[in-house]
Scaffold this motif. Structure first.
Motif, short mmCIF file in Angstrom:
data_model
loop_
_atom_site.label_atom_id
_atom_site.label_comp_id
_atom_site.label_asym_id
_atom_site.label_seq_id
_atom_site.Cartn_x
_atom_site.Cartn_y
_atom_site.Cartn_z
N ASP A 88 0.85 -1.19 0.00
CA ASP A 88 0.00 0.00 0.00
C ASP A 88 0.88 1.24 0.00
N PRO A 89 1.14 1.84 -1.15
CA PRO A 89 2.05 2.99 -1.23
C PRO A 89 1.56 4.20 -0.45
N TRP A 90 0.25 4.25 -0.16
CA TRP A 90 -0.30 5.40 0.56
C TRP A 90 0.28 5.49 1.97
N LEU A 91 0.74 4.34 2.50
CA LEU A 91 1.30 4.33 3.85
C LEU A 91 2.76 4.74 3.89
N ILE A 92 3.38 4.90 2.72
CA ILE A 92 4.80 5.23 2.62
C ILE A 92 4.95 6.62 2.01
N GLY A 94 7.76 9.52 0.25
CA GLY A 94 9.09 9.71 -0.33
C GLY A 94 9.32 8.80 -1.52
N ARG A 95 9.88 9.33 -2.60
CA ARG A 95 10.05 8.59 -3.85
C ARG A 95 10.93 7.35 -3.65
N THR A 96 12.10 7.51 -2.98
CA THR A 96 13.01 6.39 -2.78
C THR A 96 12.38 5.36 -1.85
N ASP A 97 11.69 5.83 -0.82
CA ASP A 97 11.08 4.92 0.13
C ASP A 97 10.08 3.99 -0.53
N LEU A 98 9.34 4.46 -1.50
CA LEU A 98 8.34 3.62 -2.15
C LEU A 98 8.98 2.40 -2.80
N ILE A 99 10.03 2.64 -3.58
CA ILE A 99 10.69 1.53 -4.26
C ILE A 99 11.35 0.61 -3.24
N ASP A 192 -4.17 5.44 -6.33
CA ASP A 192 -4.74 6.74 -6.70
C ASP A 192 -4.75 7.73 -5.53
N ARG A 193 -4.30 7.32 -4.35
CA ARG A 193 -4.39 8.21 -3.19
C ARG A 193 -3.07 8.89 -2.84
N VAL A 194 -1.99 8.55 -3.57
CA VAL A 194 -0.70 9.18 -3.29
C VAL A 194 -0.48 10.37 -4.21
N GLU A 195 0.61 11.09 -3.99
CA GLU A 195 0.91 12.26 -4.80
C GLU A 195 1.30 11.87 -6.22
N ARG A 200 3.96 8.12 -10.25
CA ARG A 200 4.94 7.86 -11.33
C ARG A 200 6.06 6.94 -10.84
N THR A 201 6.40 7.04 -9.53
CA THR A 201 7.42 6.15 -8.97
C THR A 201 6.95 4.70 -8.99
N ILE A 202 5.71 4.47 -8.58
CA ILE A 202 5.17 3.11 -8.61
C ILE A 202 5.12 2.59 -10.05
N ALA A 203 4.74 3.48 -10.97
CA ALA A 203 4.71 3.07 -12.37
C ALA A 203 6.10 2.64 -12.83
N GLN A 204 7.12 3.40 -12.43
CA GLN A 204 8.50 3.05 -12.78
C GLN A 204 8.88 1.70 -12.17
N LEU A 205 8.48 1.47 -10.92
CA LEU A 205 8.78 0.22 -10.24
C LEU A 205 8.18 -0.97 -10.99
N VAL A 206 6.89 -0.86 -11.30
CA VAL A 206 6.21 -1.96 -11.98
C VAL A 206 6.83 -2.20 -13.35
N ARG A 207 7.15 -1.10 -14.03
CA ARG A 207 7.75 -1.25 -15.35
C ARG A 207 9.12 -1.93 -15.26
N SER A 208 9.84 -1.69 -14.16
CA SER A 208 11.18 -2.27 -13.99
C SER A 208 11.14 -3.78 -13.80
N VAL A 209 10.03 -4.29 -13.25
CA VAL A 209 9.97 -5.72 -12.95
C VAL A 209 8.78 -6.42 -13.60
N ALA A 210 8.01 -5.67 -14.40
CA ALA A 210 6.79 -6.22 -14.97
C ALA A 210 7.05 -7.36 -15.93
N ASP A 211 8.20 -7.34 -16.61
CA ASP A 211 8.46 -8.39 -17.59
C ASP A 211 9.17 -9.59 -16.98
#
Length: 705
Positions: A88-92, A94-99, A192-195, A200-211
């Motif tokens: 749940d990214p809403w509980l975290i 900071g950009r680095t903290d999320l990843i 949808d509840r984070v900044e 965009r950070t979560i999107a980058q994370l998923v894209r990094s490991v999605a394949d």
């Protein structure tokens, strides 16, 4: 209906805004959707994740978190060795903290599986190193197991010297995942509840490991909100186009939540209320009440849109009804809490402008305003009125209908459609309205509990309760609340109750009143309560007759006299003009017999000087005049008493005190009229008169003040 539909929505009814946790709570029957979703994530034949990223889309409160909870439960039941990561990214923050936190959560989940194989732990170690590339130092902050755990900071430094390239590391991780014999599924909620930047950070994370093979993702979000965040940097249509294109690169399949129909909202709401029934002491068959069904239809079709709307409503209703259920109609409270959760500005308007909504007017200014409007023929139509009153930003047909349901004065529906008749606890009345707005009884008002205690008290205790209320100057509020509750109370010892009221009604002395006392008005109101009960329930006549006969046998001449006056006029006895009366409980024959019997007793008391000074009113005198039992000896006896100044004052207070006035012809039948006027004039010459006595004496002479 499925088995899940038949069960309550939650194990803790009334809990606010919490998603459901298990299939047993699935009132909406979404398990079929969850099963199909699981099939898309994990190949049943191989037992491995398909490596797909799926987006579950829906507006805020539509049940996305509940779907993820059901999905996790189903996956663990169907694939016991599946690694299901909940993030749940809403509980975290900071950009680095999320990843870093996502990688950490993945490793933590693997580490907590007691059955985890060496192969799975090896994948965890490799993920820790991979996480170091995309979020430096991430795994060192709180390592769980493996090489980095055992070596700590020194292991990280040693690894840094011999760091393999990112592409080589990724290739190694992919091979390890291919060889893995358990599925990994990551559930990412509240995206949808984070900044914007964090989305965009979560999107980058998923894209990094999605394949990566062997890992499937489910992201829950409001599509419009995420597209807006991913489109930052562009303007207008370009921003939306960019955001959608970015999202499509991350998520291979976007699935909107199944549409929720009004009947599902209705069933969900009723299930939640059913779970609260015993605690809130709601009627056993509340679902069959016409007003409940009408409100349920209104809420499910026009006001509530999502399961979270229902949860917020129930959570608020649970709290408010717990405080006010004995004082305010519970169906009105349900409607009010719906208004509070969906249109809070409208509730603030109710607080600030009660005269626009309630049946009783609160302020003199509002009374004047209504009179002027009627005189000028400027009566505002109900539709215009409610359109003007509701805040524009909250206005909808549903909110308008909800306000009209609770407050008939602004309802544009046909009258009587919401069962507003004979509901003393309805929110459109002054006391329940103020109680709701204050979340407690207004000063001077009495609770249902206190009235029920009065009804159940012994006669002497009941009389004491009334005297306490009288001394506190809150007797009218007490009587009004008693009137509200009496007819609704089962298993009452009516005879004892009214014996207690009669004890209160009896004047404690036989001295002439020295100032105006409102007891006559109070006793009139109390006596009306019994007759109103008969009017509402004709079957109560027999009980009312028992009450009358018992009080007469106990020597009461106060309440019985008041009831007899109503019966005499109701039957048109003794040449009185017959009045329309539906509350009579004695027959005409009983009325005549009781009247003559009591009148003879009153005559005896009067001739001994112990009738009028011992009473709050002149009801026995008027009755004796009607029957002809008040004769010349009675008049002479009163004339003799009027030789005393206190008798002149006391009689005048009974004839002309406060709002009362008596015709000259009636006074002349009671006593020597000219002699009485002479006594009144003499008393007015006294400068030490009580103000209420002086006002009554002046009124007796046709003067003001």
């Amino acid at each position: 209906m499925t088995d899940a539909h038949a069960k309550d929505h939650s194990e803790a009814p009334g809990r606010p805004e919490r998603p459901i946790d298990s299939q047993e709570q699935d009132v909406l029957g979404r398990m079929n959707f969850v099963r199909r979703l699981a099939d898309a994530l994990i190949d049943k034949k191989t037992g491995k994740s398909r490596g797909i990223a799926i987006g579950i889309t829906g507006p805020w409160g539509s049940g996305k978190s509940s779907i993820l909870n059901l999905l996790r439960e189903h996956l663990k039941a169907s694939f016991p060795k599946a690694v299901v990561v909940r993030f749940d990214p809403w509980l975290i923050s900071g950009r680095t903290d999320l990843i870093a936190e996502f990688i950490r959560e993945l490793i933590r989940t693997i580490g907590t599986e007691s059955w985890a194989s060496a192969q799975l732990k090896k994948v965890g170690d490799t993920f820790a190193v991979y996480g170091d590339y995309i979020a430096p130092i991430a795994t060192l902050a709180n390592p769980i197991f493996g090489t980095l755990l055992r070596g700590g900071a020194s292991a990280y430094k040693e690894h840094a010297k011999n760091r393999e390239s990112l592409s080589a590391l990724k290739s190694r991780l992919m091979k390890e995942l291919v060889a893995l014999d358990v599925p990994i599924v990551a559930l990412i909620d509240e995206l949808d509840r984070v900044e914007d930047e964090e989305i965009r950070t979560i999107a980058q994370l998923v894209r990094s490991v999605a394949d990566f093979p062997g890992i499937s993702y489910v992201l829950a979000y409001d599509q419009k909100r995420v597209v807006q965040a991913l489109g930052v940097g562009q303007s207008g249509a370009n921003a939306e186009e960019r955001g959608r294109a970015y999202l499509e690169k991350i998520v291979q399949l976007q699935i909107p939540l199944p549409t929720i129909f009004a009947n599902e909202i209705s069933e969900l709401l009723t299930g939640e209320i059913r779970a609260l029934k015993d605690e809130l002491e709601l009627p056993d068959q509340f679902e069959d009440l016409d007003r409940y069904r009408e409100l349920l239809k209104l809420l499910s079709e026009q006001v509530l849109d999502t399961p979270r709307d229902v949860s917020r409503l129930i959570g608020t209703f649970h709290a408010i009804a717990g405080m006010l259920r004995d004082e305010v109609d519970w169906i009105d409270l349900l409607g009010f809490t719906a208004l509070l959760t969906k249109a809070p500005q409208a509730v603030e308007l109710l607080r600030s402008s009660p005269d626009d909504f309630t049946q009783e007017i609160f302020s003199e200014a509002a009374i004047v305003r209504r009179i002027i409007n009627r005189l000028d023929k400027n009566e505002e139509k109900k539709e215009e009125r409610i359109n003007r009153l509701l805040p524009a930003e909250e206005y909808s047909d549903g909110i308008r209908a909800l306000v009209g349901f609770m407050f008939p004065v602004v309802s544009i529906r046909a009258s009587g459609t919401s069962g507003n008749e004979n509901r003393p606890d309805a929110i459109y009345h002054r006391r329940p309205f103020l109680t709701t707005m204050r979340l407690g009884l207004p000063p001077g008002e009495y609770s249902r509990t206190s009235i029920l205690a009065f009804i159940a008290a012994s006669p002497r205790a009941a009389a004491d309760i009334l005297r306490t209320a009288y001394d506190a100057r809150s007797i009218r509020a007490f009587i009004d609340r008693f009137d509200d509750i009496y007819a609704q109370t089962p298993d009452v010892d009516h005879v004892n109750l009214w014996l207690g009221i009669a004890l209160f009604a009896k004047k404690p002395d036989c001295e002439w009143m020295r100032s105006y006392n409102p007891m006559h008005e109070i006793l009139q109101k109390l006596s009306d309560i019994l007759m109103d009960r008969v009017k509402r329930d004709p079957a109560f006549k027999e009980t009312a007759t028992k009450i009358f006969v018992n009080l007469k046998s106990q020597g009461d001449g106060v309440l019985t006299a008041l009831w007899l006056r109503r019966h005499i006029s109701g039957y048109g006895l003794y040449e009185q003009e017959k009045q329309q009366e539906k509350a009579l409980f004695l027959t005409a024959e009983q009325t005549e017999a009781m009247t003559k019997d009591l009148s003879h007793g009153w005559r005896t008391e009067h001739l001994s000087g112990r009738l009028i000074p011992c009473r709050w009113d002149l009801m026995p005198i008027y009755t004796m005049i009607n029957t002809g039992i008040w004769d010349e000896p009675c008049r002479k006896a009163l004339d003799e008493q009027l030789e005393k100044s206190e008798a002149v004052d006391g009689l005048t207070l009974m004839l002309y005190g406060s709002i009362y006035s008596t015709e000259k012809e009636i006074v002349a039948k009671i006593c020597d009229y000219e002699n009485y006027r002479s006594k009144v004039k003499s008393r007015l010459a006294n400068e030490d008169l009580d103000l209420t006595v002086r006002a009554a004496l002046n009124k007796a002479l046709g003067k003001r003040g």
